[in-house]
Design a protein around this motif. Structure first.
Motif, PDB file in Angstrom:
ATOM      1  N   UNK A   1      26.356  45.736  19.043  1.00 21.57           N
ATOM      2  CA  UNK A   1      25.579  44.520  18.799  1.00 21.57           C
ATOM      3  C   UNK A   1      25.819  43.479  19.878  1.00 21.57           C
ATOM      4  N   UNK A   2      27.065  43.381  20.354  1.00 25.19           N
ATOM      5  CA  UNK A   2      27.382  42.440  21.424  1.00 25.19           C
ATOM      6  C   UNK A   2      26.636  42.799  22.714  1.00 25.19           C
ATOM      7  N   UNK A   3      26.605  44.075  23.046  1.00 24.87           N
ATOM      8  CA  UNK A   3      25.861  44.515  24.237  1.00 24.87           C
ATOM      9  C   UNK A   3      24.374  44.233  24.066  1.00 24.87           C
ATOM     10  N   UNK A   4      23.870  44.447  22.867  1.00 23.95           N
ATOM     11  CA  UNK A   4      22.456  44.185  22.597  1.00 23.95           C
ATOM     12  C   UNK A   4      22.143  42.697  22.752  1.00 23.95           C
ATOM     13  N   UNK A   5      23.010  41.826  22.269  1.00 20.56           N
ATOM     14  CA  UNK A   5      22.787  40.381  22.370  1.00 20.56           C
ATOM     15  C   UNK A   5      22.893  39.914  23.811  1.00 20.56           C
ATOM     16  N   UNK A   6      23.883  40.435  24.549  1.00 24.91           N
ATOM     17  CA  UNK A   6      24.011  40.058  25.963  1.00 24.91           C
ATOM     18  C   UNK A   6      22.782  40.510  26.748  1.00 24.91           C
ATOM     19  N   UNK A   7      22.310  41.707  26.467  1.00 22.52           N
ATOM     20  CA  UNK A   7      21.097  42.186  27.127  1.00 22.52           C
ATOM     21  C   UNK A   7      19.888  41.341  26.802  1.00 22.52           C
TER      22      UNK A   7
ATOM     23  N   UNK B   1      17.758  39.201  29.472  1.00 19.71           N
ATOM     24  CA  UNK B   1      16.322  39.448  29.630  1.00 19.71           C
ATOM     25  C   UNK B   1      15.504  38.180  29.418  1.00 19.71           C
ATOM     26  N   UNK B   2      15.937  37.344  28.488  1.00 21.68           N
ATOM     27  CA  UNK B   2      15.164  36.135  28.187  1.00 21.68           C
ATOM     28  C   UNK B   2      15.511  35.001  29.141  1.00 21.68           C
ATOM     29  N   UNK B   3      16.807  34.800  29.369  1.00 24.80           N
ATOM     30  CA  UNK B   3      17.233  33.678  30.192  1.00 24.80           C
ATOM     31  C   UNK B   3      17.286  34.009  31.682  1.00 24.80           C
ATOM     32  N   UNK B   4      16.953  35.224  32.047  1.00 26.42           N
ATOM     33  CA  UNK B   4      16.932  35.595  33.452  1.00 26.42           C
ATOM     34  C   UNK B   4      15.830  34.914  34.226  1.00 26.42           C
ATOM     35  N   UNK B   5      14.888  34.314  33.546  1.00 24.51           N
ATOM     36  CA  UNK B   5      13.768  33.637  34.197  1.00 24.51           C
ATOM     37  C   UNK B   5      14.250  32.396  34.945  1.00 24.51           C
ATOM     38  N   UNK B   6      15.328  31.778  34.487  1.00 28.32           N
ATOM     39  CA  UNK B   6      15.776  30.539  35.103  1.00 28.32           C
ATOM     40  C   UNK B   6      16.548  30.774  36.402  1.00 28.32           C
ATOM     41  N   UNK B   7      16.909  32.009  36.711  1.00 36.25           N
ATOM     42  CA  UNK B   7      17.641  32.258  37.957  1.00 36.25           C
ATOM     43  C   UNK B   7      16.656  32.434  39.109  1.00 36.25           C
TER      44      UNK B   7
ATOM     45  N   UNK C   1      19.187  43.106  31.893  1.00 33.24           N
ATOM     46  CA  UNK C   1      19.148  42.768  30.473  1.00 33.24           C
ATOM     47  C   UNK C   1      18.399  43.802  29.660  1.00 33.24           C
ATOM     48  N   UNK C   2      17.287  44.290  30.196  1.00 30.54           N
ATOM     49  CA  UNK C   2      16.519  45.310  29.485  1.00 30.54           C
ATOM     50  C   UNK C   2      17.309  46.607  29.359  1.00 30.54           C
TER      51      UNK C   2
END
Length: 86
Positions: A8-14, A18-24, A34-35
C-alpha cells in the motif's frame, strides 16, 4: 501483514509521483516512475493471500464496550473539553 502495508505504501508513493509529478521541470520521467510504482503496488496487493485462504474468517464478536461507535464520540467529547481549558 507488513507485506500488505508495504504494498500500500508503494502504491501511495506511486500515486503521489504520478499526480504531483506535473509540478516538476521534467514531469514525464517522474510520472512514468509513479505509474510503474503504482503498477508494482497493485500487482503486489493482488498476489497477497486473502483472509479466507489463511483460515482467519471466524473473528470474535466485539462486546458493546469494544465498539468504535461508542469510543469515537467519547474521545471527541474529551478532546473538546480539553481544548476549552487550553
Amino acid at each position: 501483514m507488513w507485506q500488505r502495508v508495504l504494498a500500500l505504501l508503494i502504491l501511495i508513493v506511486g500515486l503521489l509521483l504520478a499526480v504531483l509529478g506535473v509540478v516538476s521541470d521534467n514531469d514525464t520521467p517522474v510520472r512514468l516512475t509513479g505509474a510503474v510504482l503504482m503498477l508494482i503496488g497493485i500487482i503486489w496487493l493482488y498476489k497477497q493471500p486473502t483472509l479466507q485462504s489463511l483460515n482467519r474468517t471466524d473473528k470474535p464478536i466485539l462486546k458493546w464496550y469494544q465498539s468504535p461507535i461508542i469510543w469515537i464520540p467519547i474521545i471527541a467529547i474529551i478532546l473538546f473539553i480539553i481544548s476549552l481549558f487550553m
